[in-house]
Design a protein around this motif. Structure first.
Motif: not given
Lengths: 385, 539
Positions: A178-184
């Motif tokens: 998952c990239y970017p992490k904040e969009n998990e």
């Protein structure tokens, strides 16, 4: 086909062999199994020595059945070019990906898809527009394709899921990363309500050079590319260029001429992109497109649109907006999509000749926040839409 | 052949009396000093010998033993020259030891017998007076400092021979010889306005615009709330901060004594200055080291936060300070005093200052102007992360400074409020707090404990509802609850209102933006999207 699949998967994992080389190999040997069984000398003229070494090295330690089985167990679909699951739309684009990996579903080819793209560093206006377009298009049965990046991409996809639609994220890394992490959270949601797609083998870490090529898949998978916000020099233009090369239509959201974040969009409009003033504009275009196609082929595809929500009356108007008192209206008029500090709002109100204290302005601002018509962040207050 | 002279020394800023005992005995000529002292104190022996010789009193060829008592405190960074010289003369019989009765002697000597200023005079004389010493002999440059102590007879001297002559003179002739130094302390504090003379050219009326910041400053000063100003470069943050002392109440005499003591210990009192009468304003550069900020060092010295005691500590470009350095402020901000423990002992310096921080909203400084700011969300988060949560927790008021239009600057005919007018309101608010907290051990709203908040910040049912509303819509943390209440109490005081009303709370909540997510260019909250999914499953 299954055995072809596992060999294709194996070849796709050879480091240093690019997409085009893969097609060259396939053209020469006709099927992947033969490529894997070929002797070193047979590759001469197609692969460089380094590439052959890499292939030989991989062959030694690769258990074709086991690895394929393992991939299957992780729930990742491997879709090589010759598979019947491979999207027709991608087959016709220049430099199509040799294979795709997919977590979840692939886009339904019979349904229209639109990609919503734009700056990572968006304004409140872009945020509003991406939400609105994502939500309304998804609500009408359009699939939203995007890159799941920060900013516009993620916002549009999030809105699509919330509206109950389908959305597909094309990544510049392996589908399991998952990239970017904040969009998990979004990543997990897309897995269930659409699919994560990538041309890179699982486990591939995101690298800057992976992102421009993935943009051709975003535009390739969609019928229309909608640019929400972009500066004059923006990575978004890579997608736009790809879209034009692939013959997809480009829509751009008009913005104010003083906002540099809308500069790219306005430029696109100047160059002849269609203007996206409402989701209906895009629906209208898609419908015409579908009709043209159905003239050529057979059957109507109008039912692909969920037309029951025409939505013009659904413009989200906060009910409190009508109930504001005079002072509140006065202050609300000073708010913008960009955060403005309370001091600035006070000065502006003063300039207009109203007698009001700075403390009172702050009171009204907080009242507006409580009513839900304004928002605040660390830099000030802004209008909520 | 034995004598004792009383001198003083400070430990931290705690003064204590030090006996300089001198004994002259037959034996091999030597000069021996004992009493737990560091090397630089021991050097006094050579200075004294030469100074005495040059003043016409060569040391007798005897065994000289000097003891600095009490012997359990390490003496470091102090000057014992003059008391030592007087002690030797006394032991030699040149001076009658009766003439030294109830007399405190301080001073450093030059080789030619000149008497030089020392630091820490004010706390030492104050302490000595309490212990019953009513005369002090001080270097002339320190005389005004000692003269502040009411009832203390202060003799300012400039050479060793002068001292000897003075002490040899009969009691009655002494005042003729060197008239005692007098300072009219009352006059220093009589006229409050004169204290602000030095702030000429630093008046709030010179600041156009930034009304929100000015308002926040007024509230911060009234309730002694720490303040953080966030704004783009050139928006006048430092300009405003420099004017804050001008709207604070004048230093009272006891406050002035505290401040002057610290400056005296630090050796920062100017020549001939008796008391510090203006509010300190300290603005350290962000390259400041840890010990310079909170105090410390081999010979512990008060740090910048103590020098800002009862005044303003302004940290410009707060994000540029080293994280560790800033974190040292945590304890002093809470306790209003800083405790420093070193191998030489522990020291306490008062540090009751108003912290005013200034910073840019993002690394480039232009956010939220997206036409100029290209900082990504992560960059901004990293930038803001340089100020740790616990520090932000201690800052009650946070305000945004807007970018200034050139047009606004050129408006010269604007009639802005002067510092004096603002000060009047501040003083009123402080008066109210003084009455309210008469029976408590606190002075300002910002110091209220949760129990005291419950007692003094009573909300009506309507205000209670509003509070809940604000917390839900503005995503404030529970921690912010008490802060909003403290600040609204101050706003109500400024307003002269007994009860905290709705408008006070709304305004107070305006000053809370350091909470949790702060900038969040994009408000993509996981809760929301997962909520959306849940809704969908239900459907």
């Amino acid at each position: 086909m299954n055995s072809e699949g596992k060999y294709a998967y194996m070849l796709h994992n050879v480091p240093g062999i690019g997409n085009r080389t893969m097609f060259k190999l396939l053209e020469h040997f006709n099927n992947c199994e033969d490529i894997c069984r070929a002797e070193r000398k047979e590759f001469s003229g197609i692969l460089t020595g380094k590439q052959i070494n890499a292939l030989e090295k991989l062959k030694c330690g690769w258990d074709a059945d086991g690895e394929f089985e393992h991939l299957y167990k992780t729930g990742i679909d491997f879709i090589p070019f010759f598979s019947d699951k491979y999207p027709e739309k991608l087959k016709t684009i220049p430099d199509p990906p040799f294979a795709l990996y997919c977590l979840g579903d692939m886009p339904d080819e019979n349904k229209p898809s639109v990609s919503i793209i734009g700056a990572r560093n968006n304004s409140e206006y872009g945020r509003y527009a991406a939400r609105m377009f994502g939500e309304r298009l998804a609500g009408m049965g359009v699939q939203i394709v995007s890159g799941m990046a920060r900013g516009i991409d993620g916002i549009g996809q999030e809105a699509a899921i919330e509206a109950g639609g389908k959305t597909f994220g094309v990544l510049g890394s392996g589908v399991d990363i998952c990239y970017p992490k904040e969009n998990e959270v979004l990543y997990d949601a897309i897995k269930s309500y659409g699919g994560i797609i990538s041309e890179y083998p699982p486990g591939t870490q995101p690298k800057p050079q992976f992102f421009p090529p993935r943009n051709r898949i975003i535009s390739g998978l969609s019928d229309v590319v909608l640019v929400i916000e972009a500066r004059q020099k923006s990575g978004t233009f890579i997608t736009v260029d790809m879209a034009l090369e692939q013959g997809r239509d480009v829509f751009a959201l008009p913005g104010r001429i003083c906002d540099s974040l809308s500069g790219g969009c306005n430029q696109l409009i100047k160059q002849g992109a269609s203007i996206a003033s409402s989701p209906e504009d895009i629906i209208e275009y898609l419908r015409c497109d579908a009709r043209n196609e159905s003239d050529n082929c057979s059957g109507g595809s109008d039912e692909n649109f969920d037309v029951k929500e025409t939505g013009a009356e659904k413009v989200a108007q906060n009910p409190y907006l009508a109930q504001l008192n005079d002072t509140q209206k006065l202050i609300f008029a000073e708010l913008d999509f960009y955060p403005t500090t309370s001091g600035m709002i006070y000065e502006n109100v003063l300039k207009k000749g109203f007698e009001i204290g700075v403390a009172e302005v702050m009171n009204v601002l907080v009242e507006l926040c409580i009513l839900g018509v304004a928002m605040r962040n660390g830099a000030g207050f802004y209008k909520k839409i | 052949m034995f004598s004792t002279v009383v001198s003083g020394a400070v430990k931290g800023i705690q003064p204590y009396l030090m006996q300089v005992e001198v004994d002259l005995a037959d034996g091999l000529p030597m000069f021996n000093m004992v009493g737990f002292m560091s090397g630089e104190v021991r050097e006094a022996a050579d200075r004294v010998r030469v100074a005495l010789k040059n003043a016409g009193y060569p040391l007798p060829p005897m065994r000289i033993t000097v003891n600095l008592s009490p012997a359990d405190i390490r003496k470091t960074g102090i000057a014992v020259d003059l008391p030592l010289a007087v002690g030797i003369l006394c032991a030699m019989g040149e001076i009658d030891d009766k003439s030294l009765k109830d007399t405190l002697i301080l001073g450093e000597l030059g080789l030619d017998g000149e008497i030089k200023a020392v630091s820490g005079v004010l706390p030492m004389t104050t302490h000595a007076f309490k212990k019953g010493y009513n005369t002090c002999i001080l270097p002339i440059d320190n005389a005004r400092e000692g003269a502040v102590v009411r009832g203390m007879k202060t003799i300012g001297v400039s050479t060793l021979s002068e001292v000897v002559a003075y002490l040899k003179a009969p009691e009655g002739d002494r005042d003729m010889m060197i008239p005692p130094t007098c300072v009219d302390v009352d006059s220093l504090f009589r006229d409050g306005n004169e204290q602000y003379e030095y702030l000429k050219g630093l008046d709030f009326s010179e600041i156009n615009g930034q009304s929100a910041v000015k308002r926040a400053v007024e509230i911060a000063v009234s309730g002694y709330h720490h303040l953080l100003i966030v704004g783009p470069p050139g928006s006048g943050k430092s300009m405003i901060a420099k004017r804050i002392p001008g709207i604070m109440p004048p230093l009272t005499e006891s406050e002035s004594l505290e401040v002057s003591s610290i400056y005296s210990v630090a050796g920062l009192l100017k020549k001939g200055e008796s008391l510090i009468t203006k509010r300190p304003f300290m603005s350290p550069h962000h390259s400041i080291t840890e010990s310079a900020l909170v105090g410390g060092g081999m010979v512990p010295r008060p740090g910048v936060i103590s020098l800002a005691h009862r005044g303003v500590l302004f940290l410009d470009e707060m994000t540029e300070f080293k994280r560790n350095t800033l974190n040292l402020l945590r304890q002093p901000l809470e306790d209003r005093v800083v405790h420093i423990s070193r191998s030489g002992g522990s020291f306490s310096y008062p540090a009751d200052m108003l912290l005013v921080g200034a910073m840019n909203p993002c690394p480039c400084g232009h956010y939220p102007d997206l036409n100029k700011c290209r900082c990504s969300e992560n960059e901004i988060a990293r930038y803001l992360g340089r100020i740790s949560g616990p520090i932000l927790d201690r800052i009650d008021i946070c305000v945004e400074a807007a970018r200034i239009d050139v047009g606004e600057l050129s408006h010269t005919n604007q009639c802005n409020e002067s510092s004096k007018e603002i000060r009047k309101r501040v003083l009123n608010a402080m008066e109210i707090q003084k009455k309210r907290f008469a029976k408590e051990n606190i002075r300002f709203n910002s110091e209220m404990s949760p129990a005291q908040i419950q007692k003094y910040c009573v909300l009506g049912p309507k205000e209670q509802r509003l509070m809940e509303n604000i917390f839900n819509t503005m995503e404030l943390s529970a921690r912010a609850y008490h802060k909003v209440l403290r600040v609204s109490r101050t706003i109500a005081d400024l307003d002269g209102s007994e009860r905290i009303e709705a408008r006070h709370i709304t305004e107070a909540s305006c000053y809370r933006m350091t909470d949790s997510k702060y900038w969040k260019k994009n408000t993509s909250s996981p809760e929301k999207i997962s909520f959306g999914i849940r809704e969908r499953r239900r459907a």
